[in-house]
Design a protein around this motif. Structure first.
Motif, mmCIF file in Angstrom:
data_model
loop_
_atom_site.group_PDB
_atom_site.id
_atom_site.type_symbol
_atom_site.label_atom_id
_atom_site.label_comp_id
_atom_site.label_asym_id
_atom_site.label_seq_id
_atom_site.Cartn_x
_atom_site.Cartn_y
_atom_site.Cartn_z
ATOM 1 N N SER A 187 -1.228 -1.245 -17.632
ATOM 2 C CA SER A 187 -0.495 -0.220 -16.915
ATOM 3 C C SER A 187 -1.176 0.051 -15.570
ATOM 4 C CB SER A 187 -0.462 1.046 -17.780
ATOM 5 O OG SER A 187 0.281 2.020 -17.116
ATOM 6 N N GLY A 188 -0.387 0.066 -14.511
ATOM 7 C CA GLY A 188 -0.942 0.330 -13.185
ATOM 8 C C GLY A 188 -1.431 -0.914 -12.459
ATOM 9 N N SER A 189 -1.259 -2.088 -13.066
ATOM 10 C CA SER A 189 -1.780 -3.315 -12.437
ATOM 11 C C SER A 189 -0.890 -3.818 -11.302
ATOM 12 C CB SER A 189 -1.980 -4.402 -13.497
ATOM 13 O OG SER A 189 -0.780 -4.670 -14.176
ATOM 14 N N GLY A 190 0.321 -3.263 -11.173
ATOM 15 C CA GLY A 190 1.178 -3.639 -10.033
ATOM 16 C C GLY A 190 2.429 -4.415 -10.412
ATOM 17 N N LYS A 191 2.731 -4.483 -11.694
ATOM 18 C CA LYS A 191 3.876 -5.290 -12.158
ATOM 19 C C LYS A 191 5.206 -4.789 -11.587
ATOM 20 C CE LYS A 191 3.061 -4.385 -16.497
ATOM 21 N NZ LYS A 191 1.935 -3.441 -16.330
ATOM 22 N N SER A 192 5.452 -3.494 -11.738
ATOM 23 C CA SER A 192 6.728 -2.965 -11.237
ATOM 24 C C SER A 192 6.787 -3.045 -9.717
ATOM 25 C CB SER A 192 6.929 -1.514 -11.700
ATOM 26 O OG SER A 192 7.082 -1.475 -13.102
ATOM 27 N N THR A 193 5.661 -2.812 -9.075
ATOM 28 C CA THR A 193 5.610 -2.934 -7.614
ATOM 29 C C THR A 193 6.021 -4.342 -7.197
ATOM 30 O OG1 THR A 193 3.823 -1.309 -7.542
ATOM 31 C CG2 THR A 193 4.081 -2.714 -5.600
ATOM 32 N N ILE A 249 0.864 -1.177 0.000
ATOM 33 C CA ILE A 249 0.000 0.000 0.000
ATOM 34 C C ILE A 249 0.901 1.228 0.000
ATOM 35 C CG2 ILE A 249 -1.840 1.220 1.232
ATOM 36 C CD1 ILE A 249 -2.539 -1.484 2.577
ATOM 37 N N TYR A 250 0.813 2.014 -1.052
ATOM 38 C CA TYR A 250 1.530 3.290 -1.089
ATOM 39 C C TYR A 250 0.620 4.325 -0.463
ATOM 40 C CZ TYR A 250 4.389 1.219 -4.887
ATOM 41 O OH TYR A 250 5.206 0.430 -5.648
ATOM 42 N N SER A 251 1.240 5.353 0.084
ATOM 43 C CA SER A 251 0.359 6.421 0.547
ATOM 44 C C SER A 251 0.653 7.662 -0.277
ATOM 45 C CB SER A 251 0.572 6.602 2.043
ATOM 46 O OG SER A 251 0.936 7.915 2.323
ATOM 47 N N PRO A 253 -4.453 5.974 0.763
ATOM 48 C CA PRO A 253 -3.787 4.708 0.468
ATOM 49 C C PRO A 253 -4.009 4.268 -0.983
ATOM 50 C CG PRO A 253 -5.786 4.313 1.726
ATOM 51 C CD PRO A 253 -5.663 5.804 1.574
ATOM 52 N N VAL A 254 -2.935 3.782 -1.606
ATOM 53 C CA VAL A 254 -3.047 3.198 -2.946
ATOM 54 C C VAL A 254 -2.684 1.723 -2.815
ATOM 55 C CG1 VAL A 254 -2.188 3.241 -5.320
ATOM 56 C CG2 VAL A 254 -2.333 5.385 -4.010
ATOM 57 N N HIS A 255 -3.658 0.852 -3.065
ATOM 58 C CA HIS A 255 -3.436 -0.589 -2.913
ATOM 59 C C HIS A 255 -2.838 -1.154 -4.203
ATOM 60 C CE1 HIS A 255 -5.702 -1.163 0.920
ATOM 61 N NE2 HIS A 255 -6.145 0.035 0.557
ATOM 62 N N THR A 266 6.433 -7.755 -19.187
ATOM 63 C CA THR A 266 6.273 -7.253 -20.551
ATOM 64 C C THR A 266 4.811 -6.952 -20.871
ATOM 65 O OG1 THR A 266 6.725 -7.674 -22.884
ATOM 66 C CG2 THR A 266 6.087 -9.568 -21.564
ATOM 67 N N HIS A 267 4.606 -6.016 -21.779
ATOM 68 C CA HIS A 267 3.278 -5.753 -22.345
ATOM 69 C C HIS A 267 3.087 -6.578 -23.612
ATOM 70 C CE1 HIS A 267 3.406 -1.832 -20.140
ATOM 71 N NE2 HIS A 267 2.131 -2.127 -20.016
ATOM 72 N N ASP A 268 4.188 -7.113 -24.141
ATOM 73 C CA ASP A 268 4.210 -7.622 -25.508
ATOM 74 C C ASP A 268 3.979 -9.145 -25.516
ATOM 75 O OD1 ASP A 268 4.841 -8.427 -28.036
ATOM 76 O OD2 ASP A 268 6.714 -7.287 -28.169
HETATM 77 N N1 ATP Z 1 5.427 5.546 -5.246
HETATM 78 C C1 ATP Z 1 4.108 5.440 -5.442
HETATM 79 N N2 ATP Z 1 3.245 6.171 -4.709
HETATM 80 C C2 ATP Z 1 1.911 6.042 -4.891
HETATM 81 N N3 ATP Z 1 1.346 5.206 -5.784
HETATM 82 C C3 ATP Z 1 2.163 4.457 -6.544
HETATM 83 C C4 ATP Z 1 3.583 4.537 -6.416
HETATM 84 N N4 ATP Z 1 4.137 3.677 -7.320
HETATM 85 C C5 ATP Z 1 3.116 3.089 -7.953
HETATM 86 N N5 ATP Z 1 1.919 3.564 -7.496
HETATM 87 C C6 ATP Z 1 0.572 3.125 -7.929
HETATM 88 O O1 ATP Z 1 0.491 1.712 -7.731
HETATM 89 C C7 ATP Z 1 -0.174 1.083 -8.810
HETATM 90 C C8 ATP Z 1 0.744 0.022 -9.432
HETATM 91 O O2 ATP Z 1 1.864 0.680 -10.052
HETATM 92 P P1 ATP Z 1 3.006 -0.106 -10.822
HETATM 93 O O3 ATP Z 1 4.080 0.849 -11.117
HETATM 94 O O4 ATP Z 1 3.353 -1.332 -10.060
HETATM 95 O O5 ATP Z 1 2.233 -0.530 -12.174
HETATM 96 P P2 ATP Z 1 2.774 -1.273 -13.475
HETATM 97 O O6 ATP Z 1 1.897 -2.492 -13.635
HETATM 98 O O7 ATP Z 1 4.216 -1.492 -13.385
HETATM 99 O O8 ATP Z 1 2.425 -0.240 -14.642
HETATM 100 P P3 ATP Z 1 3.228 0.115 -16.003
HETATM 101 O O9 ATP Z 1 2.856 -0.967 -16.968
HETATM 102 O O10 ATP Z 1 2.645 1.429 -16.401
HETATM 103 O O11 ATP Z 1 4.689 0.180 -15.702
HETATM 104 C C9 ATP Z 1 -0.583 2.192 -9.752
HETATM 105 O O12 ATP Z 1 -1.913 2.524 -9.481
HETATM 106 C C10 ATP Z 1 0.341 3.334 -9.400
HETATM 107 O O13 ATP Z 1 -0.270 4.558 -9.646
#
Ligand code: ATP
Ligand code: MG
Length: 228
Positions: A40-46, A10-12, A17-19, A198-200
């Motif tokens: 995009s935004g599904s949480g992959k990088s997280t 959970i980011y704040s 809170p951003v889940h 990857t997106h691809d």
């Molecule tokens: N540092 C942060 N503070 C607040 N919210 C964040 C932070 N980093 C990511 N988020 C939010 O968390 C969610 C997941 O982000 P994440 O970067 O994991 O997505 P992603 O799947 O990697 O997207 P992309 O394909 O665009 O790289 C998104 O809603 C994003 O806005």
């Protein structure tokens, strides 16, 4: 070797809170080749940041080679990263004033590997990625695909057990992308665990398993039958 149990992140943001990850449960065995997909935004990088010990989960358990690492402090996480994980990024992240050789050598300097051994290792990994004749080039003197090969050599030089790649072909044309994926498959054949975002679909098709995320949850987790 990798197990996520009920992982949440959970980011704040402006005290809201951003889940980003919700109760993720995932096991990845040694030597697997997994693609992580999702919009995009599904949480992959997280998820990659947590897997790569660059970030800690808000709650849940992360077992990496049977050790719980979710409570590790910065130094402990850095040490796990240096010993076990190689990173490959979309934008290569090479140091622009340093040659291919010096870029690959740098992690060995940090790891305290002796001079002679360092030279030998950096050279052998540059040869492995097909850049034996480009070692003295600066990143600007290399093509995108060659730069990504340098960054792969850099990721491998400390003999990681896991390579994490976030959109490794995102900045490359389709032909070069296929070359890089062939190289990544060779690493997998050598027994290295590969986790790649990857997106691809073309890139994901090289993986043996595809995990799809949606809104911070696992939507599907399937074997890639065409690769078995
Ligand atoms: N540092 C942060 N503070 C607040 N919210 C964040 C932070 N980093 C990511 N988020 C939010 O968390 C969610 C997941 O982000 P994440 O970067 O994991 O997505 P992603 O799947 O990697 O997207 P992309 O394909 O665009 O790289 C998104 O809603 C994003 O806005
Ligand atoms: Mg991302």
């Amino acid at each position: 070797m990798i197990e996520l149990k009920d992982i949440t992140r959970i980011y704040s943001l402006n005290s809201q809170p951003v889940h980003a990850l919700k109760n993720i449960n995932l096991k990845i065995h040694k030597g697997e080749f997994v693609a992580i997909m999702g919009t995009s935004g599904s949480g992959k990088s997280t998820m990659m940041n947590i897997l790569g010990c660059l970030d800690r989960p808000t709650s849940g358990v992360y077992l990496l080679n049977e050790i719980e690492v979710q409570h590790f402090d910065e130094d402990e996480l850095a040490s796990v990263r240096n010993r076990q994980i190689g990173f490959v990024f979309q934008q290569f992240n090479l140091l622009s004033r340093m040659s291919a050789f010096d870029n690959v050598m740098l992690p060995l300097v940090y790891a305290g590997v002796p001079h002679e051994a360092r030279i030998e290792k950096a050279e052998s990994y540059l040869r492995l990625v097909g850049l034996g004749d480009r070692m003295r080039h600066l990143p600007t003197q290399l093509s995108g695909g060659e730069q990504q090969r340098v960054s792969i050599a850099r990721a491998l030089v400390n003999d990681p057990t896991i390579v994490l790649a976030d959109e490794p072909t995102g900045a490359l044309d389709s032909h070069t992308s296929a070359e890089i994926m062939t190289l990544i498959c060779e690493l997998h054949d050598r027994g290295i665990t590969i986790i790649l975002v990857t997106h691809d679909p073309e890139v994901a098709s090289y993986a043996r398993r595809v995990v799809r995320l949606k809104d911070g949850e696992i939507l599907s987790d399937e074997k890639n039958s065409s690769r078995l």
